[in-house]
Design a protein around this motif. Structure first.
Motif, PDB file in Angstrom:
ATOM      1  N   LEU A   1       0.709  -1.170  -0.105  1.00 37.03           N
ATOM      2  CA  LEU A   1       0.002  -0.043   0.017  1.00 37.03           C
ATOM      3  C   LEU A   1       0.810   1.481   0.079  1.00 37.03           C
ATOM      4  CD1 LEU A   1      -2.780   0.979   0.142  1.00 37.03           C
ATOM      5  CD2 LEU A   1      -2.574   1.104   2.609  1.00 37.03           C
ATOM      6  N   ASN A   2       1.964   1.218   0.729  1.00 32.80           N
ATOM      7  CA  ASN A   2       2.898   2.376   0.853  1.00 32.80           C
ATOM      8  C   ASN A   2       3.420   2.828  -0.573  1.00 32.80           C
ATOM      9  OD1 ASN A   2       2.174   2.944   3.519  1.00 32.80           O
ATOM     10  ND2 ASN A   2       4.021   1.886   4.285  1.00 32.80           N
ATOM     11  N   ALA A   3       3.636   1.546  -1.199  1.00 34.93           N
ATOM     12  CA  ALA A   3       4.694   1.457  -2.381  1.00 34.93           C
ATOM     13  C   ALA A   3       3.698   2.307  -3.717  1.00 34.93           C
ATOM     14  CB  ALA A   3       4.964   0.508  -3.108  1.00 34.93           C
ATOM     15  N   VAL A   4       2.358   1.705  -3.624  1.00 35.47           N
ATOM     16  CA  VAL A   4       1.258   2.142  -4.843  1.00 35.47           C
ATOM     17  C   VAL A   4       0.617   3.554  -4.222  1.00 35.47           C
ATOM     18  CG1 VAL A   4       1.287  -0.098  -5.400  1.00 35.47           C
ATOM     19  CG2 VAL A   4      -0.615   1.057  -4.003  1.00 35.47           C
ATOM     20  N   ALA A   5       0.468   3.963  -3.171  1.00 37.39           N
ATOM     21  CA  ALA A   5      -0.275   4.936  -2.936  1.00 37.39           C
ATOM     22  C   ALA A   5       0.324   6.011  -1.848  1.00 37.39           C
ATOM     23  CB  ALA A   5      -1.685   4.485  -2.212  1.00 37.39           C
TER      24      ALA A   5
END
Length: 350
Positions: free
Chosen positions: A176-180
């Motif tokens: 989630l941190n990587a994509v958003a």
């Protein structure tokens, strides 16, 4: 901010104001007659979905909501003031359930949506309204309709396009941190995530919301671990991404555990389309991935995506697959129009 997705509150609408018993008495005016006005209408209880909220934490401290009653009628044919509606603001995606949780009374899924759950009482009639040719001095009046009251449950189901599921420590928060570009807590232990997290993903000119929920373990439907209460937040998702830790439990066993818990929860989750991704690809070689991918395909998975939340490898391809399950992007903004070439446009003074 603390996250709370369930709350029980008491609501009561306003009672109608009583009608007045009054007679006109003025100097030099004989037989003035009845002039008692009607009572005012009681306040409604209204729920409104607003975009600025994403938790029900406010209802932990304010649990009783009582609307104002209507004003009483007065002499000189004055009608009592109607009370203003009591507006209770809730996050978009909130459901209102009966006290026994058996009936969904309302489902607020759109920004600005409003619903009147309890109507205020009508105001009572004053004695002026009872005047007839044979009853010239009536003393009848009505007290106004009583209020309505009830206990209700508020249940928040976040509105997201994509849901993340998997066992604890599968790398969902890292993904989630990587994509958003969110700041979800990451740790090398189970149940780092204890409440749902939302992130907005922008990919190839498209934008969608992804929800990360706490990890599921075997027996979650029976209350083990954090349980399955947060699965309600992915009921509205169009597609689920199932992340599997390539270094953790056997991928086929991990797949079966999560699928069994989704089926035990019900509500259509077991029928939602799912994209299966083997995460933490940077920690193993390609040969091991190919072996695990073959086992998953034998278990019924159509395609297995190799990704690494830490390095970003394979994530674009996974997001490309996600876009296939989302509505097409609108071609133009509302009110946009094509501008004609100034040389070709016909001049007009208007």
């Amino acid at each position: 901010m603390h996250f709370l997705d369930q709350a029980k509150i008491f609501i009561r609408s306003g009672a109608g104001g009583p009608g007045a018993v009054s007679f006109r008495r003025e100097k030099y005016i004989e037989m003035g007659g009845p002039d008692g006005g009607d009572g005012g209408r009681g306040a409604d209880v209204v729920f409104e979905a607003v975009p600025a909220l994403n938790t029900l934490i406010d209802f932990r401290y304010s649990q009783h909501f009582k609307a104002d009653r209507g004003g009483h009628g007065m002499g000189k044919d004055r009608t009592g003031a109607s009370a203003k509606p009591l507006v209770i603001k809730v996050p978009v995606g909130t459901q209102i359930l009966s006290e026994d949780k058996e009936e969904v009374l309302a489902d607020l899924t759109e920004e600005g949506q409003r619903i009147v759950l309890l109507e205020g009482g009508m105001g009572g009639r004053g004695n002026a309204s009872y005047k007839t040719s044979t009853n010239r001095a009536p003393r009848q009046h009505q007290p106004g309709e009583p209020s309505q009251e009830m206990w209700v449950w508020l249940r928040l189901k976040l509105l997201a396009d994509v849901g993340l599921v998997g066992l604890p420590n599968a790398g969902k928060s890292t993904f989630l941190n990587a994509v958003a570009n969110t700041k979800a807590k990451v740790g090398a232990y189970a149940f780092t995530t204890i409440a749902p997290k939302l992130g907005v993903v922008r990919h190839k000119g498209r934008e969608f919301v992804i929800a990360d929920i706490p990890g599921l373990i075997e027996g979650a439907a029976d209350g083990k671990g954090i349980g399955d209460r947060f699965l309600g937040h992915i009921e509205r998702c169009r597609v689920l991404i199932h992340l599997i830790d390539i270094e953790g439990e056997e991928p086929v066993d991990a797949l079966k555990t999560v699928e069994d818990e989704l089926a035990a929860y019900g509500e259509g989750l077991e029928d939602k389309p799912r994209l299966v991704a083997l995460n933490k690809l940077d920690l193993v070689d390609e040969e091991l991935f190919e072996a695990f991918a073959a086992e998953l395909k034998e278990a019924g998975v159509d395609e297995v995506f190799p990704i690494s939340g830490a390095t970003g490898d394979g994530i674009p391809e996974l997001l490309d697959a996600v876009l296939g399950y989302l509505p097409e992007k609108k071609t133009g903004a509302p009110g946009s129009a094509e501008v004609e070439d100034a040389d070709d446009a016909e001049w007009s003074p208007i």
